[in-house]
Structure formats: C-alpha cells, structure tokens
Design an enzyme around this catalytic site. Structure first.
Site, short mmCIF file in Angstrom:
data_model
loop_
_atom_site.label_atom_id
_atom_site.label_comp_id
_atom_site.label_asym_id
_atom_site.label_seq_id
_atom_site.Cartn_x
_atom_site.Cartn_y
_atom_site.Cartn_z
N ILE A 28 0.80 -0.92 -0.36
CA ILE A 28 0.15 0.30 0.17
C ILE A 28 1.11 1.12 0.14
O ILE A 28 2.10 1.19 0.31
CB ILE A 28 -1.25 0.09 1.30
CG1 ILE A 28 -0.01 0.04 2.33
CG2 ILE A 28 -2.28 -1.39 1.31
CD1 ILE A 28 -0.75 0.37 3.56
N ASP A 29 0.41 2.32 -0.43
CA ASP A 29 0.77 3.63 -0.46
C ASP A 29 1.70 3.61 0.67
O ASP A 29 1.08 3.52 1.53
CB ASP A 29 0.32 4.60 -1.42
CG ASP A 29 -0.50 4.08 -3.22
OD1 ASP A 29 0.21 3.08 -3.07
OD2 ASP A 29 -1.75 5.21 -2.77
N LYS A 30 2.76 4.78 0.71
CA LYS A 30 3.61 5.52 2.08
C LYS A 30 2.45 5.70 2.96
O LYS A 30 2.01 5.82 3.62
CB LYS A 30 4.58 5.89 1.79
CG LYS A 30 5.36 7.17 2.87
CD LYS A 30 6.15 7.90 2.22
CE LYS A 30 6.76 9.17 3.50
NZ LYS A 30 8.04 9.20 3.22
N ARG A 33 -6.49 5.61 -5.27
CA ARG A 33 -6.80 7.19 -6.04
C ARG A 33 -7.23 7.14 -7.38
O ARG A 33 -7.53 8.75 -7.42
CB ARG A 33 -5.21 7.08 -5.53
CG ARG A 33 -5.20 6.82 -4.13
CD ARG A 33 -3.65 7.27 -3.72
NE ARG A 33 -2.99 8.12 -3.93
CZ ARG A 33 -1.73 8.63 -3.81
NH1 ARG A 33 -0.58 7.59 -3.89
NH2 ARG A 33 -1.38 9.64 -3.99
#
Length: 304
Positions: free
Chosen positions: A135-137, A238
């Site tokens: 998952i993204d930062k 997103r």
C-alpha cells in the site's frame, strides 16, 4: 532445498502448464522463475517451460532456499494484528514506505519486519522479503506478510486469482450521488508525468476494476466511501477516485490543490483484509480501525 516430485498421469503439451496445475500455491510468474533458475527437471534433465510432459514422466522441482536479506533490521515498533509461523498481518501507519526504493533504504516496513519477526519469505528478493502486496506510503492499514516461501506463493496466487479480498475506506471531495457502482478502466503511467498513474487507453495500461459504496454524505461537500479492489494496480483507488470526479481528501498527487484540512497525506485506509490461510486453509478476516487523524476529520464534519 525442498524437492517436489510428480509422476505425470496424463500428457501435457507444456511443462509450465503441468506445474501450474500440480504445484499448489504457485503463480504462473513463480513457475516461470523456477524454469529460468534451472529448478525443474523432467526425467533427470533440465526442462524448458514449452516442452511436453508425457504420461509416466518424472517431474522434479527444487524450491530454492530463501535468499539472505540485505535490508537492515531496525527497531521500529509495529502494530502486528496477527502472527503465526507462516504469516503475519500488520497495520501499517501513514508515512511508512513498504520497502526500499528511490534511495529510501531506512525506516521502511521491511526494516521493521526484519527486526520484529523471526523469519520472512525470500522469494521476492533481498529488498522486499516477506512482501506479498503493497500500500502507498501515505495510505494506512492492513497488509499480510509471508514468513516463508510456501506461504508467499499461496498468498500471491490468491491475489492473482482475486480470492484475497481487500477493502478500503476513503473520504472523497464532493458528493457522490450514486449509492454504489463499479469503475472499470485501464491504468498506466501518465504520459505527461511519469511519476503519476492515469486512466489510459487499453493498449497503454492494465485493466483496473474497483467497486465503491457510499457510507455517508456530509453537508460540507464530502463523501465517505468503501472501496473493494478486484485488481491491484499502482494507486488504483486514488486514480479511480479522481476519474470519478471525487479525489481522495488530502491526496498530494491526485487531489485538489486547496485542501480544507491540514493533513500529511490522503485519507485512505486499508480497513479490511480477507484471505485463506496458506497452510491450514482457514478463512482469515481482519479489520483495522481508522487512525486518529482520519477520525478527527470525520468528527469535525459530523459537528458541522
């Protein structure tokens, strides 16, 4: 080294198809790597993925040992939701990168895992031990981590076959009118900004499918939504939220320029994770509560 030996009962046009059907928990890409590494023998001879398998042939597969980790263990506290000898489920905080890349070699989830867990799978390389999905930062929430290669291959196959279910919660800009729906596009690199992902023509990207459900609409022009992933493209939720016309609140890349709230990243949380345990076969389900900064924003909106 672990060995698997099979006696073919039927004829197969291709050896890679034979192994894909007989090696439990192996994705097609994992099978390909076994052939490339010379780990597959047919009747004692090194095999090619395209060669045929005949009834009575002996097919031996050697699973390579996990590689030595090159990432450095760091004493970073982790919220470990669940752990056994095969898997661990971690609630990743916002601001933590999953693994090293682009010069970022310290303070990652991998560094913390190497310190906090007694073992990790090595099949994904020395910089990403144990990492099955990311998952993204600046996205918080749940990830499953593989502690050995057998578990890793099983979990990877579940993700590829879409039986590992991942559900996210996000606060969106604007009022989403439809109560639910499905967004189906192709996602690839943004042709004008290679750092970003974008909805692109089919020949330029990969299929991306996301279900959404409205949970609550706020008077101040925001919508809380649940997202269920059918595919796992980079920045998928997103990008799809922006494509819908309702970007994720706080998103520094795909969001609106003027943000109402002071945030350190997008209000996107990997809330629920469901998968089949790679050894016991038990159906596993976990949920992680929204982080405090996310709940504070919702509380403010509820008060208005």
């Amino acid at each position: 080294m672990n060995e698997e030996i099979f006696a073919a009962r039927d004829n197969f046009a291709r050896a890679d198809v034979f192994l894909s059907e007989n090696l439990n928990g192996f994705t097609r890409s994992a099978v390909k790597k076994l052939f490339e590494g010379g780990f597959v023998l047919i009747n004692g001879k090194k095999a090619k993925p395209s060669q045929s398998v005949n009834a009575g042939d002996e097919v031996k597969v050697t699973l390579p040992e996990a590689v030595e980790y090159s990432a450095k263990p760091e004493n970073i506290p982790l919220d470990i939701v669940y752990e056994d000898k095969d898997v661990a489920v971690v609630n990743k905080p916002q601001g933590m990168t999953v693994h090293a890349g682009n010069g970022n070699t310290e303070g990652t989830l991998v560094n913390a895992l190497l310190y906090n867990l007694d073992s990790l799978s090595g099949i994904n390389g020395v910089l990403r031990p144990g990492i099955v999905h990311r998952i993204d930062k600046d996205t918080s929430g749940l990830l499953v981590v593989a502690k050995n290669d057998k578990a890793h291959l099983s979990l990877s196959k579940q993700i590829e076959e879409k039986t590992c279910r991942r559900t996210y919660l996000a606060l969106l800009e604007g009022i989403v009118k439809k109560d639910s729906g499905t967004v189906t596009t192709y996602i690839g690199r943004d042709p004008t900004d290679r750092i970003k992902m974008a909805v692109v023509p089919p020949e330029k990207g990969k299929i991306a499918v996301t279900d959404y459900t409205v949970l609550k609409r706020f008077k101040e022009n925001f919508t809380l939504c649940r997202f269920d992933l059918h595919t796992g493209r980079t920045h998928q939720i997103r990008v799809h939220a922006k494509y819908m016309g309702f970007p994720v609140v706080g998103d520094p890349v795909y969001g609106v320029k003027k943000q109402k709230f002071t945030l350190n990243g997008q209000l996107l949380h990997a809330w629920r994770l469901q998968f089949t345990h790679p050894v016991s076969g038990e159906e596993m389900s976990f949920e992680a509560p929204l982080p405090d900064y996310f709940k504070k924003v919702l509380s403010k909106l509820n008060e208005i």
